[in-house]
Design a protein around this motif. Structure first.
Motif, short mmCIF file in Angstrom:
data_model
loop_
_atom_site.label_atom_id
_atom_site.label_comp_id
_atom_site.label_asym_id
_atom_site.label_seq_id
_atom_site.Cartn_x
_atom_site.Cartn_y
_atom_site.Cartn_z
N TYR A 169 -1.93 -48.02 -70.21
CA TYR A 169 -3.03 -48.75 -70.65
C TYR A 169 -3.52 -48.98 -71.38
O TYR A 169 -3.14 -50.41 -72.37
CB TYR A 169 -3.79 -49.02 -69.22
CG TYR A 169 -4.92 -50.25 -68.96
CD1 TYR A 169 -4.37 -51.40 -68.59
CD2 TYR A 169 -5.89 -50.24 -70.22
CE1 TYR A 169 -5.57 -52.45 -68.35
CE2 TYR A 169 -7.29 -50.57 -70.03
CZ TYR A 169 -6.27 -52.01 -69.25
OH TYR A 169 -7.14 -53.21 -69.12
N THR A 170 -4.28 -48.68 -72.26
CA THR A 170 -4.65 -48.01 -73.71
C THR A 170 -3.69 -48.79 -74.88
O THR A 170 -3.86 -49.60 -75.60
CB THR A 170 -5.51 -47.02 -74.18
OG1 THR A 170 -6.70 -47.13 -72.69
CG2 THR A 170 -6.62 -47.10 -74.90
N LEU A 171 -2.57 -48.00 -74.88
CA LEU A 171 -2.35 -48.21 -76.08
C LEU A 171 -0.71 -49.37 -75.59
O LEU A 171 -1.15 -50.24 -77.02
CB LEU A 171 -0.60 -46.59 -75.74
CG LEU A 171 0.32 -46.89 -77.05
CD1 LEU A 171 -0.28 -47.10 -78.06
CD2 LEU A 171 1.13 -46.08 -77.32
N ALA A 172 -0.92 -50.21 -74.32
CA ALA A 172 0.32 -51.16 -74.11
C ALA A 172 -0.80 -52.51 -74.64
O ALA A 172 -0.69 -52.83 -75.14
CB ALA A 172 0.89 -51.93 -72.80
N THR A 173 -1.88 -52.43 -74.35
CA THR A 173 -2.20 -53.40 -74.95
C THR A 173 -2.81 -53.21 -76.31
O THR A 173 -3.10 -54.81 -76.73
CB THR A 173 -4.20 -53.07 -73.89
OG1 THR A 173 -4.55 -52.86 -72.26
CG2 THR A 173 -5.10 -53.96 -74.15
N PHE A 174 -3.49 -52.34 -76.88
CA PHE A 174 -3.70 -52.23 -78.12
C PHE A 174 -2.26 -52.76 -79.10
O PHE A 174 -2.34 -53.54 -79.91
CB PHE A 174 -4.25 -50.93 -78.77
CG PHE A 174 -4.13 -50.81 -79.90
CD1 PHE A 174 -5.63 -51.34 -80.73
CD2 PHE A 174 -3.25 -51.07 -81.17
CE1 PHE A 174 -6.11 -51.88 -81.96
CE2 PHE A 174 -3.80 -50.55 -82.28
CZ PHE A 174 -5.00 -51.21 -82.83
N ILE A 175 -1.17 -52.52 -79.38
CA ILE A 175 0.29 -53.09 -79.44
C ILE A 175 0.09 -53.70 -78.67
O ILE A 175 0.97 -54.93 -79.78
CB ILE A 175 1.15 -52.09 -78.73
CG1 ILE A 175 0.98 -50.89 -79.73
CG2 ILE A 175 2.23 -52.52 -79.72
CD1 ILE A 175 1.98 -49.73 -78.93
N GLY A 176 -0.19 -54.09 -77.72
CA GLY A 176 0.29 -55.50 -77.23
C GLY A 176 -0.65 -57.05 -77.70
O GLY A 176 -0.25 -58.18 -77.38
N ILE A 177 -1.74 -56.46 -78.31
CA ILE A 177 -2.84 -58.21 -78.29
C ILE A 177 -2.72 -58.13 -79.97
O ILE A 177 -3.41 -59.17 -80.36
CB ILE A 177 -3.85 -57.57 -78.08
CG1 ILE A 177 -5.10 -56.75 -79.12
CG2 ILE A 177 -4.24 -57.96 -76.17
CD1 ILE A 177 -6.15 -56.03 -78.19
N LEU A 178 -2.11 -57.37 -80.87
CA LEU A 178 -1.92 -57.67 -82.26
C LEU A 178 -1.01 -58.80 -82.77
O LEU A 178 -1.85 -59.23 -83.66
CB LEU A 178 -1.10 -56.16 -82.95
CG LEU A 178 -1.90 -54.79 -82.55
CD1 LEU A 178 -0.71 -53.45 -83.60
CD2 LEU A 178 -3.22 -54.66 -83.48
N PRO A 179 -0.03 -58.79 -82.48
CA PRO A 179 0.03 -60.37 -82.86
C PRO A 179 -0.49 -61.21 -82.83
O PRO A 179 -1.14 -61.95 -83.44
CB PRO A 179 1.38 -60.39 -82.68
CG PRO A 179 2.17 -58.92 -81.73
CD PRO A 179 1.00 -58.44 -82.18
N GLY A 180 -1.14 -61.29 -81.91
CA GLY A 180 -2.33 -62.85 -81.35
C GLY A 180 -3.13 -62.88 -81.70
O GLY A 180 -3.64 -63.47 -82.41
N THR A 181 -3.79 -61.58 -82.40
CA THR A 181 -5.33 -61.64 -82.34
C THR A 181 -4.84 -61.60 -84.20
O THR A 181 -5.68 -62.06 -84.77
CB THR A 181 -5.05 -59.47 -82.52
OG1 THR A 181 -5.61 -59.59 -81.17
CG2 THR A 181 -6.88 -59.09 -83.80
#
Length: 252
Positions: A169-181
């Motif tokens: 959950y933590t890894l997918a969240t961190f990687i997944g929000i990087l482009p939008g962030t």
């Protein structure tokens, strides 16, 4: 009667989170998360960052974690503010870490308070859905984080209810929000020129809090299309796995 203290401990984190959320809304904290307030106080904030850089970095991260944990609207605006005050690279990095920490807090609260109760009431269809999500949890979560189809708070809660591992959950969240962030932080770093144009067109609008910048106009269709494309790409491994499994079964 012996089970009561255990039940109270299990529901305590959720109760604290709800009370904190209610307090925040009652005190009007969310009203400060507006672009007009950011523009109005930009000079003071810039001076604060210059004078106490690391203190403001820690303060920004703390506010971001609280906003995500309490599901306050305006996280995107905070990312824009970070880009304006700290620059795109620094703001994108701080936001990604802070948003992930806030999401993990919600996940842990949901695990402790809601997970057991909902699992006991889950039917066979729900259990099969949960099993499928757990099997490809990383790719599904990556898709949900990359494509803003569902509210951020909902994607924070659901994985906890179907036993998605915290690490996944933590890894997918961190990687997944990087482009939008980083995209929002980059947009925020360019707000200076828009604010100057507003002040030139309407002198004094900054002090009055009357400068109007349409944030939605900054989000282009090309940017949204890029996020969707990234999300679809995250599902390719899931589709390929199912295709191989189907054809392997047919061959057998």
């Amino acid at each position: 009667m012996r089970e009561r203290p255990g039940k109270m401990r299990r529901w305590l984190p959720l109760a604290i989170l709800i009370l904190a959320m209610a307090l925040g809304y009652a005190l009007g904290w969310h009203r400060y998360l507006t672009l007009a307030e950011l523009i109005r106080h930009q000079d003071q904030l810039d001076a604060l960052v210059d004078a106490h850089y690391w203190t403001t970095v820690i303060g920004f991260c703390a506010v971001y974690v609280v906003c995500v944990a309490l599901s306050f609207p305006g996280a995107s605006l905070l990312t824009l503010a970070g880009g304006l005050l700290f620059g795109a690279l620094a703001a994108g990095s701080m936001t990604a870490v802070s948003a992930t920490l806030g999401a993990v807090i919600v996940y842990l609260v949901a695990c402790s308070s809601l997970g057991g109760a909902l699992k006991r009431r889950a039917g066979p269809a729900t259990k099969r859905l949960a099993s499928g999500l757990r099997e490809d949890a990383f790719n599904y979560l990556l898709f949900l984080r990359l494509t803003p189809i569902f509210p951020f708070w909902l994607v924070n809660v659901v994985p906890a209810l179907v036993d998605v591992p915290l690490r996944t959950y933590t890894l997918a969240t961190f990687i997944g929000i990087l482009p939008g962030t980083y995209a929002y932080a980059f947009l925020g770093s360019g707000l200076d020129s828009l604010i100057e144009a507003q002040e030139d067109a309407d002198p004094g609008c900054v002090a009055r809090g009357a400068c109007s910048i349409d944030v939605s106009a900054l989000i282009t269709r090309e940017m949204i299309a890029a996020f969707v494309a990234l999300g679809v790409a995250a599902l390719i491994p899931v589709v390929m796995k199912k295709w191989r499994r189907k054809h392997a079964g047919g061959a057998a």
